[in-house]
Design a protein around this motif. Sequence first.
Motif, PDB file in Angstrom:
ATOM      1  N   LYS A  92       0.845  -1.195   0.000  1.00 24.53           N
ATOM      2  CA  LYS A  92       0.000   0.000   0.000  1.00 24.53           C
ATOM      3  C   LYS A  92       0.880   1.243   0.000  1.00 24.53           C
ATOM      4  O   LYS A  92       1.828   1.338   0.789  1.00 24.53           O
ATOM      5  N   HIS A 124       3.092   3.028   2.983  1.00 18.79           N
ATOM      6  CA  HIS A 124       3.329   2.087   4.075  1.00 18.79           C
ATOM      7  C   HIS A 124       4.578   1.260   3.770  1.00 18.79           C
ATOM      8  O   HIS A 124       4.675   0.635   2.712  1.00 18.79           O
ATOM      9  N   ARG A 125       5.512   1.235   4.697  1.00 17.03           N
ATOM     10  CA  ARG A 125       6.734   0.464   4.503  1.00 17.03           C
ATOM     11  C   ARG A 125       6.502  -1.029   4.677  1.00 17.03           C
ATOM     12  O   ARG A 125       7.190  -1.853   4.085  1.00 17.03           O
ATOM     13  N   MET A 163       0.474  -4.096   3.917  1.00 17.29           N
ATOM     14  CA  MET A 163      -0.802  -3.822   4.565  1.00 17.29           C
ATOM     15  C   MET A 163      -1.721  -5.037   4.479  1.00 17.29           C
ATOM     16  O   MET A 163      -1.775  -5.718   3.450  1.00 17.29           O
ATOM     17  N   ASP A 197       1.105  -4.443   8.365  1.00 21.40           N
ATOM     18  CA  ASP A 197       0.487  -3.215   8.852  1.00 21.40           C
ATOM     19  C   ASP A 197      -1.010  -3.470   8.970  1.00 21.40           C
ATOM     20  O   ASP A 197      -1.548  -4.391   8.339  1.00 21.40           O
TER      21      ASP A 197
END
Length: 347
Positions: free
Chosen positions: A116, A119-120, A123, A158
């Motif tokens: 995503k 986001h690292r 997700m 995440d």
Amino acid sequence: MAKLSWAGALGIGLGLAAPALAQAGASDRGPFEIPVLIISYFPTNGDQIDIRVTGDWGASLADTRAKTKRLTGEVIQALEQGSRYRGYTNPDAPPSLRYRVVGEIEFLRPLPTFAKRGHRTPMTDYARIMAEVDIRDWVERRGVREVWLWGYHGGKVDLWESNMASPFGDVSNSDRDPNDLPVLAHTYTVYHYNYQRGTSEAVEDHLHQIEAVLNHIDGRDHTPPAQWTNLLFWGKFVGSDASHKIIRPGCGWAHYPPNAERDYDWANPRYVETDIEDWKPDGTGRKQRLNCQRWGCDSLKWFIYWMQNVPGRDNGLFYQGKRLRNWWVFIGDYDTTRKLGWKLVED
């Protein structure tokens, strides 16, 4: 492969749940029943949870199942107890919320994820999960209003602590992406729990959702931050402003009890004068000297105590000449309140 357990280990049967309120003659009195679907992801390596997948949890599958079953029961108990208005002084106060587990689905594999933007960490793919369990059937035919997702974090995935899909728009503790959950005829909220943690962390997910909903109903989403102190919920009940700190020791919020000086300050021994147990919108409630001993300096006990101060059934409170509703109706039957345009006070 999914393991389906319609009655589940909790021994609770299925049934088609009617809406908590009928629009004609709708009442905010309660109690409101919330049918829940439990989804669990247990990636396994033999008879153990695969810690290479979860990052921080490698207990046996049997122990993990037992823990999530126990935590689920404790979360239900905490949420129902929390909806008893000032139940800490009134043992006869009825709960405004009732939770009923109507089904359980288990996957013995990792959570589905995707990359995503922004986001690292991968997700959680909530849309894929909902498609796999046929969420439309659960929501539109079986009456589910909340999905409790047992998974993991561990720096491997995440997640959103709460995520709403609604014909009235997403109001949740997420980025409110309109495409990450299928929008159906009825509102439902997905709570993503971490079985590496405990009951307190799961209940905290709900508190942030309660805050998001009440702020939305009260208009904070469209109010300039400089004016948040004038809002009924965030300014007068919580006692905060755009800083999210406590500027007037009212009732506080999840991270900030009335005497807090920083986030997660649940064990602060500092005393303050607060009207939390006699809160009135006009500020005339009786104040008392209080510190964390009132809730045992414990996060879960604080969450339950805070919830019991949210204006509930028969609260007898008025604001500018109008009766305060039982605010739990916005959690227990969000759709009806949106269709009727209800606010925190009666029209």
